[in-house]
Design an enzyme around this catalytic site. Structure first.
Site, PDB file in Angstrom:
ATOM      1  N   ASP A   1      56.980 -12.980   4.367  1.00  0.00           N
ATOM      2  CA  ASP A   1      57.224 -11.855   5.277  1.00  0.00           C
ATOM      3  C   ASP A   1      57.105 -10.547   4.501  1.00  0.00           C
ATOM      4  O   ASP A   1      56.802 -10.558   3.306  1.00  0.00           O
ATOM      5  CB  ASP A   1      58.586 -11.980   5.979  1.00  0.00           C
ATOM      6  CG  ASP A   1      58.495 -11.491   7.418  1.00  0.00           C
ATOM      7  OD1 ASP A   1      58.136 -10.322   7.608  1.00  0.00           O
ATOM      8  OD2 ASP A   1      58.758 -12.280   8.348  1.00  0.00           O
TER       9      ASP A   1
ATOM     10  N   HIS B   1      53.409  -8.842   9.018  1.00  0.00           N
ATOM     11  CA  HIS B   1      54.488  -9.351   8.159  1.00  0.00           C
ATOM     12  C   HIS B   1      53.916  -9.697   6.775  1.00  0.00           C
ATOM     13  O   HIS B   1      54.264 -10.720   6.182  1.00  0.00           O
ATOM     14  CB  HIS B   1      55.176 -10.560   8.807  1.00  0.00           C
ATOM     15  CG  HIS B   1      55.942 -10.173  10.038  1.00  0.00           C
ATOM     16  ND1 HIS B   1      57.135  -9.493   9.986  1.00  0.00           N
ATOM     17  CD2 HIS B   1      55.672 -10.338  11.353  1.00  0.00           C
ATOM     18  CE1 HIS B   1      57.579  -9.268  11.220  1.00  0.00           C
ATOM     19  NE2 HIS B   1      56.701  -9.760  12.067  1.00  0.00           N
TER      20      HIS B   1
ATOM     21  N   GLU C   1      53.875  -9.756  16.035  1.00  0.00           N
ATOM     22  CA  GLU C   1      54.256  -8.371  15.748  1.00  0.00           C
ATOM     23  C   GLU C   1      53.289  -7.661  14.805  1.00  0.00           C
ATOM     24  O   GLU C   1      53.715  -6.877  13.962  1.00  0.00           O
ATOM     25  CB  GLU C   1      55.675  -8.336  15.165  1.00  0.00           C
ATOM     26  CG  GLU C   1      56.709  -8.845  16.139  1.00  0.00           C
ATOM     27  CD  GLU C   1      58.122  -8.829  15.586  1.00  0.00           C
ATOM     28  OE1 GLU C   1      59.026  -8.419  16.323  1.00  0.00           O
ATOM     29  OE2 GLU C   1      58.328  -9.220  14.417  1.00  0.00           O
TER      30      GLU C   1
HETATM   31  C1  ACM Z   1      59.398 -13.303  15.996  1.00  0.00           C
HETATM   32  O1  ACM Z   1      60.615 -13.253  16.254  1.00  0.00           O
HETATM   33  N1  ACM Z   1      58.741 -12.202  15.650  1.00  0.00           N
HETATM   34  C2  ACM Z   1      58.662 -14.544  16.064  1.00  0.00           C
END
Ligand code: ACM
Length: 800
Positions: free
Chosen positions: A232, A303, A366
């Site tokens: 991440d 991420h 995201e």
């Molecule tokens: C997530 O909570 N972005 C998978």
């Protein structure tokens, strides 16, 4: 928790009001436990239980334990260990057949029941059994368990099935039964093939021992999929031999604020951690022995900050990056160069060599596309690759990785954003932004795992108690998690088999310690396990609550630090401060019976049963506890002391946030001390404003506010402009006091200092106008753009 873009966030808010935890402790009308006829204290509930004629069997340390063949003997040894660990006797496995004891019988050995370290494959992706399918010992993970006066047999066609039979038997013999098991025939098999837990080891890192304890607990709940979130923005946690800087650089960050400084020298104190390939093999083998598949996640194209920090050529911008010490959604994406795709394939090659699971998770969530939109080079690549927009560009990358995985006999799974721009044909979707993505994917013929943020996120708080750890105060109660149904009736019958199952997600931004991890996971993981395993007609929350205390007893035997908060008593009060009287309401969040005393003596099962709010004059101290079958449920009673002084004071968790459109309420901890306990605050990070409803200001001349300063360590991509900064007029801003709806002119203001005291706090005193009187809402807010820090309210006190 992950931050989501505000659109799904607001969706979540509509479903479960955000301000609940900031209300004075919620007094729920929870249903309470109610045991069904014939129900056994088992979690998850078996598919079929038939009480049989005659006496049952009492399991003691001298009960013979027999099994034939390697696989059954392995299970017998695991059973013996689990039984002892759960508070039962220690049985010694005997060689060969022994009369009158426990027998494990593998009826025919199959190859997919066990996965030897590094080679085995989990029988996943096979779809689920119809909800009303009779459980059969022939099902891949099914078993039959028979208990009679002459002994106990557990039979299955696979080692996994036998293992689950052993887990059931260990429960029957523990949790308060003292080994007395009634005569019964259980035929059992799971409803879903994917019964998962995702653990984020990137935001906070867990030791191998901690992960193994989580795996042990998962297996005892018959969960079979461990999704391991290894990369991440804040850390890359998996050793990749070809790219050593991923862990040399990418596995360390400097935490924000005091947490990132040596308290003695002030020198930066990095937070580091990664798993070597050997350690990962160890985890996979440990999980395999528990019939748990381990699914790795390498998150792309977002991420990605930690990876780009290690290898800047993977990023879109030229600016150097560090692994982040902030939480939220960040713009840093992998670039779209061929060399970056090759890098990702090379990483996946090492991932595949280690992880035997059919599935590899490639994230996809995201990934805000701002950097791709602004980059001439990415735009040129998009034209070269025929991608008409950035969604299609992401889809191109996902398809490329899917092809790579297919070539290596693996399947791709990703978060539901991989639907955007087109999904590769064989891809499986993990639906987190609600169930809509999953339903769309299933309707289109893709396999789906349901893990919606509204029900399955274990970083959301489970009660409104002030004893909750940091997290998201959007309540995800045990009842809510239990009620989640992965296969909505709206999904066409011929598509329902595409729902492989469900998964709880444990993101760890706020979960700095293993104690908090256990608190967040348990007992909610028991609810997830029951939905994953038990047929719909066996799911009954009140019956589950009646079976839960036995499970808690096993947790205690394991040494599992499960959450106490659902078993404590919530205390709410209304007061007439000037008359010195209080009305106290008590409730257990799950509806277990509450008993109380007001005379300072310990609460017992013989203490008065709480039935209606208590009227008292201050000072008064209420001791209360929740009970089931005469036993207290929490480790300690709940105690609330009301005095003339306490009626003048409210903590942050007793206050509401202020009304307004920008709401992102978090329960945050202080940044220091670097070691040891830290203060925790409820704060709306988009609008730092707290509200005391119906505060009686008659006779009050001063307001004392104990305020702290914590780092503002969030980036929220496109939602960031929603953060409100009320303009400051002084150098360091001011604290403002208002009445009513928090929007009018301030009735008092106090200049904020440049810094706080050594303990991180300052007490601010606001003088109220002389004519202030009567009851009304009181709003306390802080002005100015204080980033990279923010003011938080700890406590407010009214004074004469
Ligand atoms: C997530 O909570 N972005 C998978």
């Amino acid at each position: 928790m992950r931050f989501t873009s505000l659109a799904p966030l607001l969706l979540c808010l509509a479903i479960a009001p955000l301000a609940r935890a900031a209300d004075a402790p919620a007094i729920d009308n929870a249903p309470g436990p109610l045991l069904r006829d014939g129900s056994l204290p088992l979690i998850p509930a078996p598919a079929h239980v038939q009480r049989t004629q005659g006496a049952g069997f009492t399991l003691t340390a001298s009960t013979p334990l027999s099994a034939q063949g390697d696989a059954a003997r392995r299970v017998a040894a695991q059973f013996s260990a689990l039984l002892a660990r759960s508070g039962g006797p220690t049985l010694v496995p005997s060689v060969g057949k022994a009369a009158g004891g426990v027998r494990f019988v593998l009826e025919s050995v199959t190859t997919n029941g066990r996965h030897p370290p590094g080679t085995g494959r989990h029988p996943s992706g096979t779809g689920r059994q119809p909800p009303d399918a009779p459980a059969a010992a022939t099902a891949t993970e099914g078993y039959t368990l028979e208990v009679g006066p002459s002994g106990i047999s557990v039979r299955a066609a696979t080692e996994a099935g036998l293992f689950y039979g052993a887990a059931t038997l260990a429960q029957l013999a523990t949790g308060g039964s003292d080994g007395h098991i009634p005569a019964v025939r259980i035929e059992d098999a799971p409803r879903f093939s994917w019964r998962g837990l995702m653990l984020d080891s990137a935001r906070h890192f867990q030791s191998l021992d901690e992960i193994k304890q989580v795996l042990d607990a998962m297996a005892a709940h018959k969960l079979n999929t461990f999704h391991w979130h290894l990369t991440d923005d804040q850390g890359w946690r998996m050793e990749i031999k070809r790219y050593p800087k991923l862990t040399e650089v990418g596995s360390c960050r400097i935490p924000a604020g005091d947490g990132g400084r040596d308290p003695a020298t002030g020198a930066p104190r990095p937070y580091c951690g990664f798993y070597t390939q050997q350690q990962i093999r160890d985890v996979i083998a440990y999980a395999a022995a528990l019939h748990i598949q381990v699914i790795p996640e390498i998150d792309v194209p977002g991420h990605a900050t930690a990876a780009i920090a290690a290898y800047p050529e993977l990023g879109v911008l030229d600016t150097p990056l560090q692994p982040l010490s902030e939480w939220g959604v960040f713009p840093n994406l992998f670039n779209t160069e061929e060399s970056t795709f090759t890098f990702l394939e090379n990483v996946l090659e090492e991932v595949i060599a280690l992880f035997p699971s059919t599935y590899v998770h490639v994230g996809g969530d995201e990934a805000v596309k701002d950097q791709w939109i602004a980059s001439a080079r990415v735009q040129q690549r998009m034209r070269e690759l025929g991608a008409s927009d950035e969604m299609q560009m992401q889809s191109h990358l996902i398809k490329r990785l899917e092809t790579f995985l297919e070539q290596h006999d693996r399947r791709l799974i990703g978060w539901d954003e991989i639907l955007e721009g087109g999904l590769p044909p064989q891809a499986t979707v993990m639906s987190w932004r609600g169930t809509e993505g999953g339903l769309k994917a299933a309707s289109e013929g893709h396999d789906v795992v349901m893990s919606p943020v509204t029900d399955m996120y274990m970083d959301y708080l489970q009660t409104s108690s002030p004893n909750e750890p940091p997290g998201r105060p959007l309540l995800t109660t045990l009842a809510r998690t239990y009620a989640f149904e992965p296969v909505p009736a709206t999904l066409a019958a011929d598509k329902q088999h595409h729902i492989l199952g469900l998964q709880a997600n444990m993101f760890t931004e706020h979960t700095r310690s293993y104690a908090r991890l256990q608190h967040n996971l348990f007992p909610r993981l028991a609810a997830v396990a029951e939905t994953g395993w038990s047929p719909v007609q066996q799911r009954d929350f009140r019956d589950f609550l009646a079976r839960l205390p036995a499970q808690l007893q096993r947790y205690r035997a394991w040494g599992l630090a499960y959450a106490q908060t659902p078993f404590e008593v919530a205390v709410a009060h209304q007061d007439d401060r000037r008359a010195g009287s209080v009305q106290v309401s008590l409730a257990n969040p799950l509806g277990y019976e509450v008993r109380y005393r007001t005379d300072g003596q310990p609460v017992t099962a013989a203490s008065p049963l709480y039935q209606a709010p208590l009227q008292a004059r201050v000072p008064v101290t209420v001791h209360a506890a929740a009970f089931f079958n005469g036993q207290p449920l929490a480790a300690a009673p709940s105690v609330a002391a009301f005095t003339a002084q306490s009626l003048l004071t409210r903590r942050d968790d007793e206050l509401l946030t202020c009304p307004g459109p920008g709401q992102l309420l978090l329960r945050l901890e202080d940044d220091g001390p670097a070691d040891g306990p830290r203060a925790v605050f409820n704060v709306n990070i988009f609008n730092p404003c707290w509200r005391w409803t119906d505060a009686d200001l008659t006779g009050i001349g001063t307001l004392k506010v104990r305020a702290g300063r914590i780092p503002y360590y969030f980036q929220l991509a496109h939602d960031e402009p929603q953060r409100r900064f009320e303009a400051a007029t002084r150098a360091h801003g001011e604290m403002k006091i208002r009445r009513g709806d928090c929007s009018g002119p301030a009735m008092a203001e106090v200049a904020l200092p440049a810094s706080v005291g050594a303990d991180g706090f300052v007490t601010l005193e606001a003088t109220l106008p002389k004519q202030t009187t009567g009851k009304g809402d009181l709003c306390i807010s802080f002005t100015g753009d204080t980033r990279p820090a923010m003011w938080v309210l700890d406590e407010v006190t009214l004074a004469r």
